[in-house]
Motif scaffolding. Structure first.
Motif, PDB file in Angstrom:
ATOM      1  N   LEU A  85      31.388  46.136  35.636  1.00  0.00           N
ATOM      2  CA  LEU A  85      32.198  47.157  36.290  1.00  0.00           C
ATOM      3  C   LEU A  85      31.527  47.673  37.547  1.00  0.00           C
ATOM      4  O   LEU A  85      32.175  47.917  38.561  1.00  0.00           O
ATOM      5  CB  LEU A  85      32.471  48.320  35.325  1.00  0.00           C
ATOM      6  N   ASP A  86      30.216  47.832  37.501  1.00  0.00           N
ATOM      7  CA  ASP A  86      29.493  48.317  38.678  1.00  0.00           C
ATOM      8  C   ASP A  86      29.572  47.307  39.809  1.00  0.00           C
ATOM      9  O   ASP A  86      29.728  47.653  40.973  1.00  0.00           O
ATOM     10  CB  ASP A  86      28.028  48.586  38.323  1.00  0.00           C
ATOM     11  N   LYS A  87      29.459  46.027  39.467  1.00  0.00           N
ATOM     12  CA  LYS A  87      29.553  44.979  40.480  1.00  0.00           C
ATOM     13  C   LYS A  87      30.938  44.966  41.102  1.00  0.00           C
ATOM     14  O   LYS A  87      31.099  44.924  42.322  1.00  0.00           O
ATOM     15  CB  LYS A  87      29.236  43.622  39.869  1.00  0.00           C
ATOM     16  N   ILE A  88      31.957  45.014  40.261  1.00  0.00           N
ATOM     17  CA  ILE A  88      33.341  44.975  40.746  1.00  0.00           C
ATOM     18  C   ILE A  88      33.624  46.166  41.651  1.00  0.00           C
ATOM     19  O   ILE A  88      34.233  46.042  42.713  1.00  0.00           O
ATOM     20  CB  ILE A  88      34.314  44.948  39.561  1.00  0.00           C
ATOM     21  N   THR A  89      33.159  47.351  41.242  1.00  0.00           N
ATOM     22  CA  THR A  89      33.378  48.544  42.048  1.00  0.00           C
ATOM     23  C   THR A  89      32.694  48.438  43.399  1.00  0.00           C
ATOM     24  O   THR A  89      33.276  48.748  44.439  1.00  0.00           O
ATOM     25  CB  THR A  89      32.868  49.788  41.304  1.00  0.00           C
ATOM     26  N   GLY A  90      31.455  47.970  43.388  1.00  0.00           N
ATOM     27  CA  GLY A  90      30.711  47.850  44.635  1.00  0.00           C
ATOM     28  C   GLY A  90      31.355  46.882  45.607  1.00  0.00           C
ATOM     29  O   GLY A  90      31.499  47.167  46.802  1.00  0.00           O
ATOM     30  N   LEU A  91      31.761  45.733  45.116  1.00  0.00           N
ATOM     31  CA  LEU A  91      32.415  44.758  45.976  1.00  0.00           C
ATOM     32  C   LEU A  91      33.755  45.286  46.466  1.00  0.00           C
ATOM     33  O   LEU A  91      34.170  45.017  47.587  1.00  0.00           O
ATOM     34  CB  LEU A  91      32.602  43.435  45.228  1.00  0.00           C
ATOM     35  N   GLY A  92      34.422  46.052  45.608  1.00  0.00           N
ATOM     36  CA  GLY A  92      35.702  46.624  46.004  1.00  0.00           C
ATOM     37  C   GLY A  92      35.580  47.613  47.142  1.00  0.00           C
ATOM     38  O   GLY A  92      36.512  47.781  47.928  1.00  0.00           O
ATOM     39  N   TYR A  93      34.440  48.282  47.250  1.00  0.00           N
ATOM     40  CA  TYR A  93      34.225  49.222  48.347  1.00  0.00           C
ATOM     41  C   TYR A  93      33.822  48.527  49.644  1.00  0.00           C
ATOM     42  O   TYR A  93      33.664  49.177  50.666  1.00  0.00           O
ATOM     43  CB  TYR A  93      33.152  50.244  47.974  1.00  0.00           C
ATOM     44  N   GLY A  94      33.641  47.214  49.600  1.00  0.00           N
ATOM     45  CA  GLY A  94      33.357  46.478  50.833  1.00  0.00           C
ATOM     46  C   GLY A  94      31.965  45.926  50.955  1.00  0.00           C
ATOM     47  O   GLY A  94      31.591  45.428  52.019  1.00  0.00           O
ATOM     48  N   ALA A  95      31.170  45.993  49.887  1.00  0.00           N
ATOM     49  CA  ALA A  95      29.836  45.399  49.943  1.00  0.00           C
ATOM     50  C   ALA A  95      29.931  43.879  50.008  1.00  0.00           C
ATOM     51  O   ALA A  95      30.894  43.281  49.514  1.00  0.00           O
ATOM     52  CB  ALA A  95      29.022  45.812  48.720  1.00  0.00           C
ATOM     53  N   ASP A  96      28.935  43.250  50.617  1.00  0.00           N
ATOM     54  CA  ASP A  96      28.932  41.794  50.747  1.00  0.00           C
ATOM     55  C   ASP A  96      28.242  41.108  49.580  1.00  0.00           C
ATOM     56  O   ASP A  96      28.529  39.956  49.272  1.00  0.00           O
ATOM     57  CB  ASP A  96      28.228  41.391  52.053  1.00  0.00           C
ATOM     58  N   ASP A  97      27.335  41.822  48.920  1.00  0.00           N
ATOM     59  CA  ASP A  97      26.589  41.200  47.829  1.00  0.00           C
ATOM     60  C   ASP A  97      25.978  42.286  46.967  1.00  0.00           C
ATOM     61  O   ASP A  97      26.041  43.476  47.296  1.00  0.00           O
ATOM     62  CB  ASP A  97      25.508  40.271  48.387  1.00  0.00           C
TER      63      ASP A  97
END
Length: 230
Positions: A85-97
């Motif tokens: 969930l943390d990974k999905i949220t982070g990528l959803g906010y526009g992070a590249d990796d």
């Protein structure tokens, strides 16, 4: 010299990251909380931002969201949390990796170099006017300006979302595995990271459906990967 911004409240981890990056030829600036990091990120020029998620003040997710609205430089999230969930949220906010603590400093440096190199290649390509415009079934992808449109309405895509959609649309009806897509877009070994592709595909689909719920350009080929359906 390329400049990296580290936003990290753990002094020991910040020092470790800074030392390894400087040893590999980078100039490094640091911030110990979200507010100071956001101010630096928006007002100074960096080649990449290394961003901890759990920060005092504004958390890393919010810093990522606000920076992404203004700048398109690579953002690499760092966290002690391993949940998907943390990974999905982070990528959803526009992070590249995304990289999870504890991590190998060598891996960190390798990812930083890979993201900066890819960003520079894309920027150089666009400046040389080599990026073509793709128009298929109501979708328009302007490779030069890196803007995407569905039926005339603009999609707000992150760098990686645009890259992924553009790559798939460049070869319609070709099936690519998650590993192939990860290696093409992220440009390094995809072992254990293919869930990133699923996250980005779902984000692209959601953004397209906000404009037109009847459109589904990216099809899942079960057991194989994804293809762009023209």
């Amino acid at each position: 010299m390329k400049k990296i911004l580290i936003i990290e409240d753990d002094a020991n981890i910040c020092t470790l990251e800074k030392d390894y990056l400087e040893a590999n030829g980078f100039e490094v600036s640091t911030a110990a909380n979200g507010n100071a990091g956001l101010e630096k990120a928006l007002n100074e020029n960096f080649s990449l931002i290394l961003l901890d998620i759990m920060l005092p003040g504004i958390d890393g997710m919010e810093v990522c969201r606000k920076v992404r609205k203004k700048k398109d430089i690579p953002i690499l999230l760092v966290s002690a949390k391993k949940e998907d969930l943390d990974k999905i949220t982070g990528l959803g906010y526009g992070a590249d990796d995304y990289i999870v603590k504890p991590f190998s400093p060598k891996e960190l440096v390798a990812r930083v170099i890979a993201h900066i190199s890819r960003y520079e290649r894309l920027t150089a390509k666009n400046e040389n006017n080599n990026a073509k415009t793709i128009e298929i079934g109501g979708l328009k992808l302007d490779g030069k300006s890196r803007r995407a449109f569905v039926n005339g309405s603009e999609l707000v895509l992150t760098n990686k979302e645009f890259d992924l959609l553009y790559f798939l649309a460049s070869s319609p009806d070709t099936v690519y595995s998650k590993e192939e897509l990860f290696n093409e877009i992220w440009n390094y070994d995809s072992i254990g990271e293919t869930s990133t592709i699923t996250v980005h595909v779902n984000r692209i689909r959601d953004k397209i459906k906000e404009v037109d719920p009847t459109i589904d350009f990216i099809h899942t080929v079960w057991g194989k990967g994804y293809r762009f359906n023209k």
